[in-house]
Structure formats: C-alpha cells, structure tokens
Design a protein around this motif. Structure first.
Motif, PDB file in Angstrom:
ATOM      1  N   ARG A  57       0.858  -1.187   0.000  1.00 21.02           N
ATOM      2  CA  ARG A  57       0.000   0.000   0.000  1.00 21.02           C
ATOM      3  C   ARG A  57       0.895   1.236   0.000  1.00 21.02           C
ATOM      4  O   ARG A  57       1.870   1.316   0.735  1.00 21.02           O
ATOM      5  CB  ARG A  57      -0.884  -0.008   1.252  1.00 21.02           C
ATOM      6  CG  ARG A  57      -1.643   1.291   1.497  1.00 21.02           C
ATOM      7  CD  ARG A  57      -2.546   1.187   2.719  1.00 21.02           C
ATOM      8  NE  ARG A  57      -1.823   0.740   3.900  1.00 21.02           N
ATOM      9  CZ  ARG A  57      -2.412   0.424   5.048  1.00 21.02           C
ATOM     10  NH1 ARG A  57      -3.730   0.470   5.156  1.00 21.02           N
ATOM     11  NH2 ARG A  57      -1.687   0.032   6.092  1.00 21.02           N
ATOM     12  N   ARG A  74       1.211   5.340   0.596  1.00 23.85           N
ATOM     13  CA  ARG A  74       0.682   6.577   1.165  1.00 23.85           C
ATOM     14  C   ARG A  74       1.455   7.751   0.578  1.00 23.85           C
ATOM     15  O   ARG A  74       2.670   7.686   0.398  1.00 23.85           O
ATOM     16  CB  ARG A  74       0.813   6.588   2.684  1.00 23.85           C
ATOM     17  CG  ARG A  74      -0.202   5.737   3.436  1.00 23.85           C
ATOM     18  CD  ARG A  74      -0.047   5.981   4.933  1.00 23.85           C
ATOM     19  NE  ARG A  74      -1.048   5.299   5.727  1.00 23.85           N
ATOM     20  CZ  ARG A  74      -0.867   4.121   6.324  1.00 23.85           C
ATOM     21  NH1 ARG A  74       0.290   3.488   6.157  1.00 23.85           N
ATOM     22  NH2 ARG A  74      -1.811   3.571   7.065  1.00 23.85           N
ATOM     23  N   GLN A 101      -4.054   7.086   0.263  1.00 26.95           N
ATOM     24  CA  GLN A 101      -3.495   5.742   0.246  1.00 26.95           C
ATOM     25  C   GLN A 101      -4.160   4.918  -0.839  1.00 26.95           C
ATOM     26  O   GLN A 101      -5.343   5.114  -1.152  1.00 26.95           O
ATOM     27  CB  GLN A 101      -3.645   5.058   1.604  1.00 26.95           C
ATOM     28  CG  GLN A 101      -5.053   4.841   2.083  1.00 26.95           C
ATOM     29  CD  GLN A 101      -5.079   4.185   3.456  1.00 26.95           C
ATOM     30  OE1 GLN A 101      -4.369   4.591   4.378  1.00 26.95           O
ATOM     31  NE2 GLN A 101      -5.883   3.154   3.603  1.00 26.95           N
ATOM     32  N   GLN A 102      -3.381   4.026  -1.434  1.00 27.02           N
ATOM     33  CA  GLN A 102      -3.888   3.186  -2.510  1.00 27.02           C
ATOM     34  C   GLN A 102      -3.026   1.936  -2.626  1.00 27.02           C
ATOM     35  O   GLN A 102      -1.840   1.958  -2.282  1.00 27.02           O
ATOM     36  CB  GLN A 102      -3.891   3.943  -3.838  1.00 27.02           C
ATOM     37  CG  GLN A 102      -2.509   4.286  -4.358  1.00 27.02           C
ATOM     38  CD  GLN A 102      -2.540   5.151  -5.593  1.00 27.02           C
ATOM     39  OE1 GLN A 102      -3.270   6.130  -5.669  1.00 27.02           O
ATOM     40  NE2 GLN A 102      -1.739   4.782  -6.591  1.00 27.02           N
ATOM     41  N   GLU A 157      -0.933  -3.890   3.117  1.00 26.79           N
ATOM     42  CA  GLU A 157      -2.319  -3.488   3.322  1.00 26.79           C
ATOM     43  C   GLU A 157      -2.915  -4.057   4.602  1.00 26.79           C
ATOM     44  O   GLU A 157      -3.790  -3.451   5.212  1.00 26.79           O
ATOM     45  CB  GLU A 157      -3.167  -3.911   2.119  1.00 26.79           C
ATOM     46  CG  GLU A 157      -2.913  -3.084   0.878  1.00 26.79           C
ATOM     47  CD  GLU A 157      -3.931  -3.361  -0.200  1.00 26.79           C
ATOM     48  OE1 GLU A 157      -4.940  -2.644  -0.258  1.00 26.79           O
ATOM     49  OE2 GLU A 157      -3.709  -4.312  -0.971  1.00 26.79           O
TER      50      GLU A 157
END
Length: 731
Positions: free
Chosen positions: A181, A183, A197-198, A227
């Motif tokens: 993940r 940020r 975040q992705q 994640e």
C-alpha cells in the motif's frame, strides 16, 4: 572473518557500521534499527539484497545473482533490482539516469568499478561500458535512527558535453510482494496535506510537481507498507522524502516479478541539463528509512532526523518563539504608528517575536505594485524601520519582516529597468499570477541583486527573522539569455541559486532565522528545510480545518517547524465561529503564532490569550521536539482528533483532544496513551478542559496506556488539553 569492518569498528550500537566482504562482494550498512545490504553480481551490477529490520551480524549473504528474466521480453537487466541503472540495453523499467551524447548515442550501461568507505559514508563508483561517464553513488547512514541519505554524482570525462535528460538521486528497491500500500500527500491552496493511500499494482504511479518549485499538489514524500498492517503503531513501513525544492518526480513502480522500485529526483518533464567536458552534476539528496512501528513510527523517525540532522542548528535547533504577524490586522496598510500599537498589544499577551508583513516597501499599496523595489516606503516609514524596531525591542520582542525576493510586479521600478530578468519566452505572453512575474533566479545578475538587497536589509536593520514568501508557480520557463542547449538548465540553476542565497545569508547573518512560505505549504521539503527554521503549512488558518491539515503535514514533517496561527473568528475560509480557546489549542499542537487583529479584541480575549500562551511556553519543548502519537486521526470524517507528544527524555506527555460534535449521547472515546514507561508513575494535570470525575491524580504509565483516560467533551467544536508529568524519583 571475511568481513572487514570499516569506520569505527568498535562503535556503539548507535553508530552506523559499514562492511564489505571481498569474497562475496557484498556491502552491508547496519544501524541500530535497520540493515541495508547490496551485492555486486556476475554482471557487475550493484544489486539490492535486503532493506529492513536490523539483522544479526551472524547473518551473511551469498554473492548476488541477477534475477531471472521473464521470457525474451524482460531480460535480467529489467528484472534485477539494481541500485542505479542507466537507460541502455534492454532496460524497460524506470531508469535512474538517461543521457544523450553529442553524436546522438543515448545508450548508457553502468557497471560497478570500486568503492570507498569514510566513516558513516559509503561511495560506489560506476562507469559506462565504453564511454567515460562515471557515476558515484553516495550513502550516508544515521546510526541511531536508521535513515539513509543517498545522492548521485554524474561526471563527464568524455571529450565533449553530454546532456542529462533524466536523473534520480536514488533508486530504492523493496522485496517482491502483492499486498503493498502506498501513502502520499496531496493538496491545493487552502487545502494542503491530505493523506492518500492506494494499493500498489503492476505499473507505475507518478508523484510530481511541474510547477518550478515543490508545489502543494503533491509533496515529495512517500510511505509503503502492507495493506494488512492497519495499526498505525505496528507493522513494517518503508518511507522516504526527497530534498529538492524545484520541480520534482517520484515514481513507484511494480515490475513483472512484483518487485517495487522507487525513483526520485528532478522532474524529467521539459528537463535537460548540459554537463560540459570535465564537468559534474550533483543530484539532490533522497532520504529513506524503515520502521517496524507502523506509520506512526515512520513519522517519528523522520521528525527526529529532521531535528537532529536537517534543520539549521541541528542537533539542537532553536525552539520556535511565540510569534505575532500583522497581516490580518492591517493588510497592506502598514505604518509606523499602527505597527507600534499592534506591537504593544502583542507584547502584553506574551508574544516573543513581532513580524510586520507585506506593504512596507516600494510603492506597495496593494498586490499590483512594488514587488522588486526593496526600499522602505518613505510615506509609511519616514524615519526608516529603526524607530519601529527599537519600539519592538523595548517591549522585549525581536523583530521580523515579510519579503518575497523571487517575484516582481510589472508595475515596479525593477521591472521597468530589467524586463528581461523574468522567466520568459521571447514573443510569447508573460502570464501573471497574483499580478506578479517570476524573476529568473538562475541568472547570475538576478541572483546578485536578490542577495544584495537582502544583505543590505539585514545589515542596516536589527532584523531577527524573515518570512520568505513565494506566491505563484512558474509559467513560460524560458531563459533566452543563454545558448539554446543550456536554456533548460533553469530548472536546476534557479533552485541551486535559491539555496546559495539562503546559505550565504545565514553565514553572514548567523542570528537571522527564516521561514519558508509559499502561498501556504507549496515549498516544504527537506531541501528548503536545511536552510530555513520553520515553514508555513497553509494560508487556511481555520482552527478546525487545521486539524486535518496539520495531521497530514506531520506524516512527513516535524510539528517543531509547523507554524500554526490563532486568527479571527469567524474564519475567512469557512465563516465558521470557534472559541478563542479552541483556536489556541488547535495552534498549540505546532509552533504557536497569533495572526488575529488585536485591535478588535475585547479585554477577556487578551486575558485568555495570556493564559494560553503561558501554558504553551511550559509545554513548548515537548510539542516541538517530542515524539508524536496520533491517538485519533481526524481522517475519514472522524468526529474526534487526539494527538499526544512525549518528551524526548520521557519526563512528560502532552495530550490535545478535539470534538467536532456530540451524537446520540455517545461519550467521547476512551484515550489510551502511548510512549510512556509502564512502570513509572505520572501525575495528570489538566491545562484546559475537564477529565472524568473518577480520574486518579497519578497512576503508572501502564494504567494510562492500558486502562486509559476518559475526558469530558460534549457539544460542538470543543477542545481540551492535559499533561502527564513523571513524579520525582521515577526514572
């Protein structure tokens, strides 16, 4: 033992230890917290082998081997996690360096040549397979915190110039994984520092500014974790920040083998830099680290590194004084009598620094004229600045002044005399922003002018502080005064000259402190922070909005440099009415300033301000230099926001709690503190607000962390703060 210990072989755990195994050709950088391990493989590529939690010295790594290719389409040069790659051969991932030679060749293949270890610094020399282009990779390790500072130097030993078209300060490699993940921070004017975040998927994510300077759209900081690690205080996090105040780019790329690479440096968009025969190009520095204490731990490591190693005066930079700024009280309508009256009011509440903002110079009556003409306006200040400065000093405050050195109004004597000094393309529009144009600081004559007037201003006046503003981004970034193949050097030379001016001013006037301001937080990065003492996060000073803005800011940067003003209510941003206590408590989470119009305050406002400023001074060091814990982050529509700062030596903790609105008779969440010694007794002291009636006067750190604390917050836009102090005899 095949490892030959280098610098300070008998150093304590807090000292970085760099070792090289000549048999396996493996380099190892160990700090108290982390290990960073590289090897030279069979193709003479420098390959990353490990970056993460500190490994025991007994763990040795075998000789590096190139990664297998993924069919003929993706050979080992593309799949191997190299430390620094030239664009050449069958490389299809993001390169670290791309150049063009005079004969049109653009192929660059870098191979390892040699190494040098000097104390806590490792240097690796690489060279192209046939041409005399050398790249030195520099690694400097912080032995206690574990952060690595990396940069690269490109040297041209060929018989002619080369043009750099893309260059990274460093490439960071993470292990294979499918659940990463990312940020990062985004924003805009009055809405900076939004944490995003992705998931990281195959392909590339680009974070960047193409604006000439750092920019609020993205900030040059990243953090990557897994994640499933949703506890802000647990789990592994890799994080980094680029120290560059010009246009920049960070790419996060997952390749065909699910490996993650992070590259960062000057933005390659519209970029070229000519390196003459015998010349060198030094990249900015790219800082990165690893924390196994979640994103909260990553933030605290960065904060400590910034305080100990980045800020002027490190490792003990000065605490930020309580500041008053005149802008919201007077705007451009400044004069000697009015500023003296404000200074008296500011001193009466405990302010330590008085700053006069825009409007004191040239023919500056509004934002349409005067920028560039840095002489004291004789109508507003007929006797110069000295009478005002003397008055401020007599009130036991130091004096600060607003400047915007890199800009010019078309309606100014400077522009009429030197219209060619701006960024421009001949025959094209000169686009104005805020009625101003950008001076081309890359020009030696512009650089000399800017340094000259600032030096004179500081020499002629007892000025302790400059609020250095920068209120628009670039447009038409031309430099027609130099040859065509050097004109794009402007992106680098502008920023280098900015740094050199700040550095020279600080050397000549060592007592002067400087704030980086750019229409809010548009120029905040680890490059500008090396030369400025504080930064301005946002023009939005609405105390409730600031909870979210300040929360995002502290993911990357220390609260100790974060200026936070108490301004008037209702705020211009939202027309939201907030109590003076709430506004103070919001601002007391950073470096406290007051920007309200004191001419409109009632006696009870002055009394409240005196009380709050006195309280802040008792907790200032812990807030500005302590370890920050986000007990409740004001994200995702949270009704609450709670921060805790723990003093470096552990003697106290300070907690700020905020409530947006009570709902359906639900009580405020119980607060479980962090960072305390579980076996130490702490006494609790409410500075503003109320605790639950059954709260003990003192208890162990374990009690405050595990049982927790109940606070009495109900209603709309309520806030409180309390302090826990270690009881004497508990160490």
């Amino acid at each position: 033992m095949l490892f030959a210990a280098t610098s300070r072989a008998s150093a304590q755990a807090s000292k970085a230890n760099i070792r090289y195994n000549a048999t396996t050709r493996v380099f190892r950088i160990d700090t108290a917290r982390t290990s960073y391990i590289m090897g030279v493989n069979e193709a003479d590529q420098v390959q990353n082998l490990y970056w993460g939690h500190r490994l025991p010295n007994s763990d040795e790594f075998a000789t590096a081997k190139s990664m297998p290719g993924a069919a003929s389409f993706d050979p080992p040069i593309t799949t191997t996690p190299e430390e620094y790659t030239g664009w050449g051969g069958m490389l299809y991932v993001e390169p670290s360096l791309k150049v063009t030679f005079p004969d049109g060749n653009r192929d660059l293949v870098l191979k390892y040549v040699s190494y040098k270890i000097d104390g806590d610094q490792l240097s690796l020399l690489m060279k192209d397979i046939s041409r005399e282009v050398y790249v030195t990779l520099n690694y400097r390790a912080d032995g206690e915190i574990g952060i690595l500072r990396r940069s690269a130097e490109v040297e041209n030993r060929t018989d002619g110039p080369i043009t750099i078209e893309q260059v990274s300060a460093a490439t960071w490699n993470l292990p294979r994984g499918t659940d990463y993940r990312l940020r990062y921070l985004t924003g805009r004017w009055a809405g900076e520092w939004t944490i995003q975040q992705q998931p990281i998927h195959p392909g590339k994510t680009i974070l960047e500014s193409r604006r000439g300077t750092t920019g609020a759209q993205n900030n040059p900081w990243f953090a990557i974790d897994h994640e499933g690690d949703n506890d802000s205080e647990r789990g592994g996090v890799w994080f980094g920040a680029l120290g560059w105040s010009g246009s920049w780019q960070i790419s996060i790329e997952q390749d065909m083998l699910q490996q993650v690479r992070v590259n960062g440096g000057p933005n390659s968009f519209d970029f070229a830099y000519r390196v003459a025969k015998g010349g060198k190009f030094q990249t900015p520095e790219f800082y990165a680290g690893y924390s196994d204490e979640g994103i909260g731990g990553a933030s605290r490591l960065l904060h400590r590194y910034e305080i100990d190693s980045i800020l002027p005066g490190a490792p003990k930079p000065k605490l930020r004084p309580v500041l008053y700024n005149s802008w919201e009280a007077t705007g451009f309508d400044v004069n000697e009598a009015g500023q003296m009256a404000l200074a008296e009011k500011a001193a009466s509440i405990g302010v330590e620094r008085f700053v006069m903002d825009d409007g004191w110079f040239g023919q500056r009556k509004d934002d349409r004229a005067g920028l560039g003409d840095w002489y004291v306006n004789p109508q507003k200040f007929p006797n110069g600045l000295k009478p005002l400065i003397d008055k401020v000093h007599s009130l036991n405050m130091d004096f600060g002044l607003w400047v915007e050195p890199e800009m010019v109004n078309p309606d100014s004597d400077l522009y009429r005399k030197h219209p060619d000094w701006i960024l421009n393309f001949p025959g094209r529009p000169h686009t104005e922003g805020r009625n101003q144009l950008v001076l081309n600081l890359a020009r030696p004559d512009v650089r000399a002018y800017v340094f000259g007037f600032l030096d004179k201003l500081l020499t002629d006046n007892q000025i302790a502080f400059l609020k250095w503003d920068y209120n628009r981004n670039w447009s038409e970034p031309g430099w027609p005064a130099v040859p065509l193949d050097e004109q794009k050097d402007v992106y680098v030379d502008f920023t280098r000259n900015l740094y050199s001016i700040l550095s020279e001013l600080r050397a000549k006037h060592p007592s002067v402190e400087i704030e980086s301001c750019s229409g809010g937080g548009s120029r905040v990065d680890l490059g500008i922070m090396r030369l400025t003492d504080e930064v301005w996060p946002s023009d939005n000073t609405d105390a409730y909005d600031r909870l979210l803005i300040q929360n995002g800011f502290t993911y990357a940067y220390s609260p100790g440099v974060m200026m936070a003003w108490v301004t008037d209510s209702p705020s211009w941003a939202n027309q939201r009415a907030l109590s003076l206590e709430y506004r103070f408590l919001s601002s007391m989470q950073g470096s406290l300033g007051i920007g309200a119009n004191l001419n409109k305050w009632a006696p009870e406002d002055f009394a409240t301000a005196r009380k709050m400023i006195a309280q802040y001074k008792t907790i200032r060091e812990t807030v500005q230099r302590g370890e920050l814990y986000r007990l409740i982050a004001p994200e995702h529509g949270s009704e609450q926001s709670v921060t805790e700062s723990v003093a470096r030596d552990g003697h106290e903790a300070v907690v700020f709690a905020f409530l947006h609105s009570s709902n359906e008779l639900y009580p405020y969440p119980r607060l479980h503190l962090r960072g305390l010694d579980p076996d130490t007794q702490y006494r609790i002291n409410v500075l503003d607000g109320r605790l639950a009636s059954d709260t003990p006067e003192h208890a162990s750190g374990a009690y405050w962390m595990d049982r927790g604390i109940d606070v009495d917050l109900q209603g709309d836009f309520r806030a409180m703060t309390f302090r826990l102090e270690r009881i004497n005899g508990n160490q």
